[in-house]
Design a protein around this motif. Structure first.
Motif, PDB file in Angstrom:
ATOM      1  N   UNK A  42       0.836  -1.200   0.000  1.00 56.70           N
ATOM      2  CA  UNK A  42       0.000   0.000   0.000  1.00 56.70           C
ATOM      3  C   UNK A  42       0.875   1.256   0.000  1.00 56.70           C
ATOM      4  N   UNK A  43       1.894   1.254   0.865  1.00 57.03           N
ATOM      5  CA  UNK A  43       2.741   2.451   0.975  1.00 57.03           C
ATOM      6  C   UNK A  43       3.564   2.682  -0.292  1.00 57.03           C
ATOM      7  N   UNK A  44       3.790   1.595  -1.042  1.00 57.57           N
ATOM      8  CA  UNK A  44       4.519   1.735  -2.308  1.00 57.57           C
ATOM      9  C   UNK A  44       3.579   2.138  -3.448  1.00 57.57           C
ATOM     10  N   UNK A  45       2.304   2.347  -3.117  1.00 49.80           N
ATOM     11  CA  UNK A  45       1.331   2.778  -4.128  1.00 49.80           C
ATOM     12  C   UNK A  45       0.846   1.649  -5.023  1.00 49.80           C
ATOM     13  N   UNK A  46       1.059   0.391  -4.586  1.00 47.85           N
ATOM     14  CA  UNK A  46       0.678  -0.745  -5.431  1.00 47.85           C
ATOM     15  C   UNK A  46      -0.685  -1.324  -5.076  1.00 47.85           C
ATOM     16  N   UNK A  47      -1.236  -0.929  -3.951  1.00 51.70           N
ATOM     17  CA  UNK A  47      -2.446  -1.604  -3.469  1.00 51.70           C
ATOM     18  C   UNK A  47      -3.331  -0.632  -2.701  1.00 51.70           C
ATOM     19  N   UNK A  48      -4.593  -0.543  -3.134  1.00 50.94           N
ATOM     20  CA  UNK A  48      -5.538   0.299  -2.403  1.00 50.94           C
ATOM     21  C   UNK A  48      -6.658  -0.571  -1.847  1.00 50.94           C
ATOM     22  N   UNK A  49      -6.996  -0.327  -0.592  1.00 49.06           N
ATOM     23  CA  UNK A  49      -8.059  -1.095   0.076  1.00 49.06           C
ATOM     24  C   UNK A  49      -9.362  -0.294   0.127  1.00 49.06           C
ATOM     25  N   UNK A  50      -9.431   0.769  -0.675  1.00 54.63           N
ATOM     26  CA  UNK A  50     -10.580   1.696  -0.623  1.00 54.63           C
ATOM     27  C   UNK A  50     -11.918   0.992  -0.785  1.00 54.63           C
TER      28      UNK A  50
ATOM     29  N   UNK B 192      -6.295  -2.895  14.049  1.00 57.77           N
ATOM     30  CA  UNK B 192      -5.969  -1.481  13.818  1.00 57.77           C
ATOM     31  C   UNK B 192      -4.458  -1.300  13.776  1.00 57.77           C
ATOM     32  N   UNK B 193      -3.808  -1.892  14.776  1.00 58.42           N
ATOM     33  CA  UNK B 193      -2.371  -1.689  14.926  1.00 58.42           C
ATOM     34  C   UNK B 193      -1.565  -2.352  13.797  1.00 58.42           C
ATOM     35  N   UNK B 194      -1.965  -3.543  13.390  1.00 59.34           N
ATOM     36  CA  UNK B 194      -1.161  -4.293  12.416  1.00 59.34           C
ATOM     37  C   UNK B 194      -1.551  -4.051  10.963  1.00 59.34           C
TER      38      UNK B 194
ATOM     39  N   UNK C  18      -4.760   0.768  10.518  1.00 66.23           N
ATOM     40  CA  UNK C  18      -4.237   2.130  10.718  1.00 66.23           C
ATOM     41  C   UNK C  18      -3.240   2.543   9.632  1.00 66.23           C
ATOM     42  N   UNK C  19      -2.764   1.575   8.857  1.00 62.64           N
ATOM     43  CA  UNK C  19      -1.677   1.868   7.913  1.00 62.64           C
ATOM     44  C   UNK C  19      -2.104   1.767   6.448  1.00 62.64           C
ATOM     45  N   UNK C  20      -3.396   1.498   6.229  1.00 64.79           N
ATOM     46  CA  UNK C  20      -3.881   1.364   4.849  1.00 64.79           C
ATOM     47  C   UNK C  20      -5.099   2.272   4.670  1.00 64.79           C
TER      48      UNK C  20
END
Ligand code: PGA
Length: 268
Positions: free
Chosen positions: A51-59, A85-87, A90-92
């Motif tokens: 997700x952070x690399x812009x390869x995956x969106x969970x929208x 939330x923690x794992x 919160x990060x996606x």
């Protein structure tokens, strides 16, 4: 059952993340079944990285977790809501209102709550891909040995083995819940695909019973033998008690060739 054996836990997580990413990228409204425990943490880390690399969106993703403790609320650091939330959450970029856990607050009727959870899964269109771990006693979710193979979301009393296995996560004087709400085995079997990940020697016996043992309520994971699309990702230690390891490797190689020729045969 498709059994795939990897050299180590890191490769298991990488491959599991590819299954999840494929679902999310292919399906416009993916419904993901999620698990807690130590095993999926590195899978979630890989999803966060993608997700952070812009390869995956969970929208557009909706998620349903397998289980949640009774007797503690979401703010408690031991709750599975807190773990998720923690794992992951919160990060996606997942819409948190579309992340569900089978909760039962104090005063709520567990039967009603179980039925409600089943209904919520149905309303979302059913689970496309259910991530699973396995307990050393063969449980999936908190479906402990002797759980009905036809069970639905309900309250379960945890076994002494599960309480002991999980006690490492609780401080000495901390309250450790003995009851949980969990998807039932029939609920899990309704998912279109199930992806079970197991790593480490402590899971080897349960893995053997799941893959090669009789279908039995004494090993709830053996119910996956009845699933049309069950994929089992193992490291060498978790696979160490399986007799047919060479066959699984050979079958996996053939599947790769078939996939290269005809495209991936799974259809999310
Ligand atoms: P673990 O738990 O990943 O912490 O080993 C698995 C399970 O109990 O399902």
């Amino acid at each position: 059952m498709q059994v795939i054996i990897f050299d180590d836990a890191q490769h298991v997580a990488t491959n599991a993340a590819e299954w999840v990413a494929e679902l999310i990228n292919k399906n416009p409204k993916p419904v993901l079944g999620l698990a807690t425990g130590s095993t999926p943490i590195s899978l979630y880390q890989q999803l966060v990285n993608k997700h952070q690399a812009g390869q995956l969106s969970f929208k557009n993703t909706t998620s349903f977790n397998l289980d949640e403790y009774l007797g503690i609320d979401a703010s408690n650091a031991q709750s599975y809501r807190h773990f998720m939330n923690e794992n992951l959450f919160d990060h996606i970029d997942i819409d948190i209102s579309k992340t569900f856990l089978p909760t039962c607050a104090q005063g709520e009727n567990p039967r009603t709550q179980g039925l409600k959870y089943e209904e919520q899964i149905k309303q979302a269109g059913g689970v496309d891909l259910q991530i699973l771990g396995i307990g050393a006693n063969g449980h999936i979710g908190f479906n402990e040995p002797t759980s009905s193979l036809a069970s639905r979301t309900r309250i379960k009393t945890l076994t002494q083995q599960t309480l002991t296995d999980n006690s490492r996560l609780f401080d000495n004087n901390e309250f450790q819940p003995t009851l949980a709400m969990t998807m039932g085995i029939a609920t899990i079997l309704d998912a279109r695909y199930v992806l079970l990940i197991a790593t480490g020697e402590s899971k080897a016996k349960a893995v053997k019973d799941m893959v090669a043992g009789p279908l039995s309520a004494m090993c709830p994971a053996s119910a996956l033998q009845m699933h049309e699309n069950a994929i089992v990702l193992l490291d060498k230690a978790a696979a160490s008690q399986l007799e047919d390891q060479e066959y699984y490797q050979w079958a996996h190689d053939q599947n790769i060739k078939i996939n290269q020729e005809f495209g991936l045969y799974h259809n999310y």
